[in-house]
Design an enzyme around this catalytic site. Structure first.
Site, PDB file in Angstrom:
ATOM      1  N   ARG A  71       0.760  -0.766  -0.104  1.00 49.02           N
ATOM      2  CA  ARG A  71      -0.269  -0.347  -0.111  1.00 49.02           C
ATOM      3  C   ARG A  71       0.890   1.085   0.251  1.00 49.02           C
ATOM      4  NH1 ARG A  71      -4.026  -2.190  -1.726  1.00 49.02           N
ATOM      5  NH2 ARG A  71      -5.734  -2.420  -0.556  1.00 49.02           N
TER       6      ARG A  71
ATOM      7  N   HIS B  12      -0.993   1.106  -9.481  1.00 44.43           N
ATOM      8  CA  HIS B  12      -1.403   0.420  -8.546  1.00 44.43           C
ATOM      9  C   HIS B  12      -1.854  -0.487  -9.348  1.00 44.43           C
ATOM     10  CE1 HIS B  12      -3.453   0.231  -4.553  1.00 44.43           C
ATOM     11  NE2 HIS B  12      -3.236  -1.023  -5.109  1.00 44.43           N
TER      12      HIS B  12
END
Lengths: 313, 313
Positions: A228, A276
């Site tokens: 993350r 991402h």
């Protein structure tokens, strides 16, 4: 019975269609509902707008559309119902593809060969064998375990680190604070697949990057970050790249996403940026898994892959 | 007893040192000898100058410094002694690293993401799962078999083709002319690991590239070539890239090596060029294998991994 689908950051159309296809007899409502809605029993969410789940008196469970749940727990008005993380073969395999791809690209000097190609330079670069390059994986959940096993098949010696002790065939398993010191000090390529929790937030900082090895068979250590963005300080990674503590990095996540256009990471010659996308959720593969869990729960079976709100994962 | 080391195209110093280290009691001569030399019993060669092996009356075997032997057989004055191909775990693993690396880079749209990074574009590209992308491997020798197995572990459905029938667990094995037609017509990513022989020379030509699939989950087929440059027509690959029969290519070998500076392949946006480095021989790992074979032969044991001059591999 109604299922609420609430996402921000992307168009939910493909998810809605996939949920409807997997569950043709249910009603799927798509909205940042604020009024109380008694029909909604389950919520399927990605970064739901804060408060959207607070007024659903009959809500029985919340499903995350990905492996991470930090985006759900960030909502201070979250009702006290079970939270289910998605565990799907499709998601796990995609993450392992990304990890093996990036580790091999660094081992095989992909960045150097691409630069040589641009300059039309024919020059073989020596490289160590995979057996001489140690890979450390931070995080040994579903994703970390599968990636570790596949890197082992490719011939790398693999270590893994988790908060609590784990044991995996053929993988050196470390845990706790001493284990973290050891894996940082011994990995030639470091792969980060940790969840974002109160403990891990911002952990990839200057101090962390200074705990890495000084020398490796490839030069200095290489970072592959697909956990993350909140785990890292972008500026610390840049400093480590520029002062030589890091040789190269593959970054799929960032402090701010989308990565701002003025971030120097975009143009750094030794950074590979993906948006991402390391393990992107394919609605067609994942919606049936969520719908099966909902059906099982309605038959009275227990939910699996539950999140512990105490640890945050 | 003396071992002749004869190479062209690169500096033999590291090989000489590695052979001496593995065999400290032997004499290693390094030269394109033309005079008869009765002491030489074994030759270790890579593209030996033609004729260099013709005047060695006591030569008992020739060892190739790589998996291919076409560079040895090209010498018309070759004496009638056994030729040994190197089969080494190190070489096999490096080739599999290259193959898995390139196949994953194409699957994961590496070329697209690198172009997006240069333009600072944050845009996730959908991609199929590995399970939906078929990989075909031409050549099921040591290298092809190991690569097939590792691609299978990564989740790809894998087919392999060889001249004669073979059987491998979990791999669809095809052979002969009908098998070639089938694998070309059914592979989304085609990996070429064939030896260069009279039969395979120039086989990757316009006709071959027209036999590939028209549509794949990634667009059109992708070529990964790490066999021998003599297998291909560079110009035919370029035409297929430019008219859409091929979507992308990873090329480690070329008709002429080094690839000439004016070759359009260097700057093609959908071609990845490496300088014949897919499975580079590490002298430190390979010299002991050759020395062990020589010692066994001197004890009267049979040589293994012999080349059949009839088939050329």
């Amino acid at each position: 019975m109604t299922i609420l689908l609430s996402v921000t950051g992307f168009d939910p159309t493909r998810w809605r269609e996939a949920l409807l296809k997997a569950s043709p007899n249910e009603q799927i409502v798509l909205r940042p509902a604020s009024a109380a809605d008694e029909a909604i029993r389950y919520a399927v969410v990605w970064k739901q707008p804060p408060g959207v789940l607070a007024n659903l008196p009959n809500l029985q469970a919340i499903f995350s559309l990905g492996a991470g749940v930090d985006h759900i727990l960030a909502d201070r008005t979250l009702p006290d119902v079970p939270i289910v993380r998605i565990v799907a073969d499709d998601l796990t395999k995609r993450m392992s593809e990304y990890v093996v791809w990036r580790v091999l690209d660094h081992l095989r000097r992909g960045m150097t060969y691409r630069a040589q190609q641009t300059a039309r330079i024919w020059n073989e670069r020596l490289q160590p064998a995979a057996a001489d390059v140690s890979v450390g994986i931070l995080g040994l959940g579903e994703l970390g375990r599968d990636a570790a096993e596949k890197l082992r098949v490719m011939g790398f010696p693999v270590s893994g680190w988790s908060r609590t002790p784990k044991a995996l065939d053929g993988i050196r398993c470390l845990h706790g604070e001493d284990g973290l010191t050891e894996i940082l000090a011994s990995s030639d390529i470091l792969v980060v697949l940790l969840p974002l929790t109160a403990e891990t937030a911002g952990m990839i900082d200057d101090g962390f990057l200074t705990r890495l090895k000084r020398e490796t068979p490839l030069g200095t250590p290489i970072l592959v970050q697909a956990g993350r963005g909140g785990l890292q300080k972008d500026s610390a990674i840049l400093r480590a790249l520029n002062d030589g503590r890091l040789m190269e990095a593959s970054l799929d996540v960032f402090e701010r996403e989308p990565l701002p256009a003025d971030s120097p990471l975009w143009r750094h010659p030794r950074v590979f940026v993906t948006p991402h996308a390391a393990a992107s959720s394919d609605p067609a593969a994942l919606a049936p898994i969520i719908v099966r869990q909902i059906a099982a729960h309605r038959r009275g079976e227990v939910l699996t892959n539950l999140v512990d709100p105490g640890t945050g994962y």
